[in-house]
Design an enzyme around this catalytic site. Structure first.
Site, PDB file in Angstrom:
ATOM      1  N   ASP A 137      -2.866   2.660  -6.112  1.00 27.51           N
ATOM      2  CA  ASP A 137      -1.860   2.686  -5.042  1.00 27.51           C
ATOM      3  C   ASP A 137      -1.724   1.394  -4.256  1.00 27.51           C
ATOM      4  OD1 ASP A 137      -4.295   2.877  -3.816  1.00 27.51           O
ATOM      5  OD2 ASP A 137      -3.696   4.383  -2.372  1.00 27.51           O
ATOM      6  N   GLU A 138      -2.296   0.297  -4.758  1.00 27.01           N
ATOM      7  CA  GLU A 138      -2.245  -0.957  -4.009  1.00 27.01           C
ATOM      8  C   GLU A 138      -2.010  -2.144  -4.924  1.00 27.01           C
ATOM      9  OE1 GLU A 138      -5.687  -0.102  -0.693  1.00 27.01           O
ATOM     10  OE2 GLU A 138      -5.370  -2.133  -1.404  1.00 27.01           O
TER      11      GLU A 138
ATOM     12  N   ASP B  46       0.859  -1.177   0.000  1.00 30.76           N
ATOM     13  CA  ASP B  46       0.000   0.000   0.000  1.00 30.76           C
ATOM     14  C   ASP B  46       0.899   1.233   0.000  1.00 30.76           C
ATOM     15  OD1 ASP B  46      -2.234   1.511   0.209  1.00 30.76           O
ATOM     16  OD2 ASP B  46      -2.736   0.941   2.267  1.00 30.76           O
TER      17      ASP B  46
END
Length: 439
Positions: A173-174, A40
DNA sequence: TCTGGGGTCCTAGGACCC
DNA sequence: TCTGGGGTCCTAGGACCC
């Protein structure tokens, strides 16, 4: 966690089996243990901004509220400051005083993310900016730079794939990463590989991330939150009772506000509370499917694979108006927006090479109630006029007497445009499209 | 302080077919 | 004339996630 806190009705043999299921083998396993990582990026959107404006580091910054054209941003800075202050697009010397503050914000924007300095004031993502302005009026407000976010997103993911090829995309973003068969992926339970990935991402982007490594996606996702920012957490099966069970049910990916409220009403607050209910009880009170899934989740069981490729199911565009619009009084404005949304969806489909068969609309009324209507047509399409025509028919099927705050257009039942074309080309001359499965 | 935009998946009822 | 299930597709709504 004591034996008394295990399922109370379980006999000793069952309790032993429950514990053993999660026990780490004493001897070296002949096959590698499943090690799944969840990564993350820390405060991603805000961190991307800080790359351009390092002078904002440590200050409360909130990202969100609207789109930005990079040219506009450049023009704004150019107009305010002489060229010598920012040579070669270097914005690092633009004075902090220049940036807009959250105070006095009016509008319907929400925060996409906030720096850790802003989070200290209670500002969080998905929070309305009006509320955020109350909590932290001095925070700097920056719109999202989507182009830059996408660029950095592609960059950090390509770095990861070079090191560990089995990567599942979970948004900008992950990612999930399967460490199991990566050379060195088993060392220290994945910590060594996680550190390497953190280092390489930082070197390439200047950004930090947090990584959790666990036996499966469910636990890895929770673990990546344990040590934020720039942290690594390693979780073993035997840590279930000490690390996972004390957490609120809300921490399970898939338990949202509704399910949580229902669980709370039954006195189930932590994951451990859920684990101590019988599967049958959970199924009866929360639904067969959800209850059964929650039982598995609370015992840390999840065998979903890390999926590297997936096809889109639908594409949509929607917009919330600055003020609520009325179908009759604001007919012209509404019509123009509607047409634009259809054109945008069509452009998205064409750019990405898809066509769809189900065309639908979404409306949100002034009281926030949402309605959808959709229709499935005979042929696959990515054509703006076709989408507009059928979406227009859908619009006729909803209540248009109420004021509207949001309008959306969606195309579903997607197929790759190339496959649709191929089927069309090989169809026998004069054949009815309906006889072809693809049409 | 009224709450963005882009998605996925699940449920449930009804149509329709065998 | 009445009565079945099973399977699949379509539609609407909603929960949830990033």
């Amino acid at each position: 966690m004591t034996a008394a806190q295990l399922k109370p009705e379980a006999r000793p043999a069952e309790q032993a089996a429950q514990v053993l299921r999660y026990a780490r083998p004493v001897t070296t396993a002949p096959t590698p243990q499943r090690r799944i990582a969840h990564l993350d990026m820390d405060a991603f959107f805000a961190s991307v901004e800080l790359l351009r404006y390092p002078q904002l580091k440590g200050l409360p910054v909130v990202i969100g509220g609207g789109r930005r054209k990079d040219d506009d941003e450049m023009a704004r800075v150019r107009a305010a400051y002489p060229e010598r202050d920012w040579p070669d697009g270097d914005f690092s010397r633009v004075p902090v005083d220049f940036f807009p503050r959250l105070a006095g914000y009016t509008g319907r924007g929400v925060a996409t993310t906030a720096t850790y300095a802003a989070r200290q004031f209670g500002v969080g993502s998905a929070m309305g900016l009006m509320k955020a302005a109350k909590l932290c009026p001095q925070a700097i407000l920056l719109p999202v730079d989507f182009d830059e976010v996408r660029r950095v997103s592609r960059l950090f993911k390509s770095i990861i794939r070079e090191i560990a090829p089995v990567v599942e995309d979970r948004g900008v973003d992950e990612v999930f990463i399967d460490f199991t068969d990566v050379p060195g992926g088993q060392r220290e339970g994945g910590r060594v590989l996680a550190r390497l990935i953190q280092k390489c991402i930082f070197q390439a982007t200047g950004l930090t991330c947090s990584i959790g490594v666990a036996p499966n996606k469910l636990i890895a996702k929770m673990a990546s939150e344990f040590n934020k920012p720039n942290g690594i957490s390693i979780v073993w099966p035997e840590n279930l009772q000490t690390l996972i069970w004390p957490l609120p049910c809300r921490k399970i990916n898939g338990v949202g506000p509704k399910a949580d409220a229902k669980l709370q009403s039954h006195g189930i607050h932590t994951i451990g509370d859920a684990a101590q209910r019988e599967r049958e009880w959970l199924m009866e009170h929360l639904g067969r499917s959800f209850g059964s899934w929650l039982h598995e989740a609370s015992w840390g069981r999840d065998d979903r694979p890390v999926v590297t490729e997936s096809e889109p199911v639908s594409m949509s565009r929607e917009t919330t108006f600055d003020r609520d619009l009325h179908a009759v009084r604001d007919r012209t404005e509404l019509g123009a927006v509607f047409t634009r949304l259809c054109e945008q969806v069509a452009a998205d489909l064409q750019r990405k090479g898809y066509a769809g068969k189900t065309i639908g609309i979404k409306l949100r009324y002034d009281n926030f109630q949402s309605v959808t209507r959709d229709t499935t047509i005979e042929h696959f399409t990515a054509d703006a006029a076709t989408i507009r025509r059928h979406a227009g028919l859908c619009l006729k099927r909803v209540d248009l007497s109420r004021r509207i705050r949001l309008l959306g257009v969606r195309v579903g039942k997607l197929e790759e445009a190339a496959l649709v074309e191929a089927a069309r080309a090989t169809a026998p001359a004069g054949a009815q499209p309906t006889t072809q499965p693809l049409f």
